[in-house]
Motif scaffolding. Sequence first.
Motif, short mmCIF file in Angstrom:
data_model
loop_
_atom_site.label_atom_id
_atom_site.label_comp_id
_atom_site.label_asym_id
_atom_site.label_seq_id
_atom_site.Cartn_x
_atom_site.Cartn_y
_atom_site.Cartn_z
N GLU A 8 153.14 -12.39 -16.48
CA GLU A 8 151.94 -12.88 -15.80
C GLU A 8 150.85 -13.31 -16.77
N ARG A 9 150.78 -12.69 -17.93
CA ARG A 9 149.76 -13.04 -18.92
C ARG A 9 150.02 -14.39 -19.57
N THR A 10 151.27 -14.60 -20.00
CA THR A 10 151.59 -15.80 -20.75
C THR A 10 152.18 -16.92 -19.91
N GLY A 11 152.74 -16.58 -18.75
CA GLY A 11 153.40 -17.57 -17.91
C GLY A 11 154.79 -17.94 -18.39
N LYS A 12 155.29 -17.23 -19.40
CA LYS A 12 156.62 -17.52 -19.95
C LYS A 12 157.70 -16.72 -19.22
#
Length: 88
Positions: A40-44
Motif C-alpha cells: 500500500e505504501r509503494t504501490g508495487k
Amino acid sequence: MTERELIKGEEKLWADISGYQVATNSARILGQLEELTIDERTGKITEIVIKTDSERNVNVKGAKRNGDLISVPFGKVEKVGEFIIISG
C-alpha cells in the motif's frame, strides 16, 4: 520513442491477466492467477497468489501455502505472456 511509451507497451490490465495459467520455467503448471498482493505504501506488487488443487504437491522456493492458495514473491516472476512463468 519516450520512456512512457515503452512502459505503456508492456502494461497489462488486471482483466487481461486474471485467471492466467501460472507455470514454472520448467513447464510445470501450478494453477491459475487468483490475485496480486500490493504494498500500500509503494504501490508495487509484492506477491502473486495462485489457486491450485489442494491435493497438488507444489514446491516453489520462497512460496507460502494456505489451503489451495500459494503466495509467490513477485521477484520470482520471469515473464507474463500466454502464461505467467515463475522461477521454480
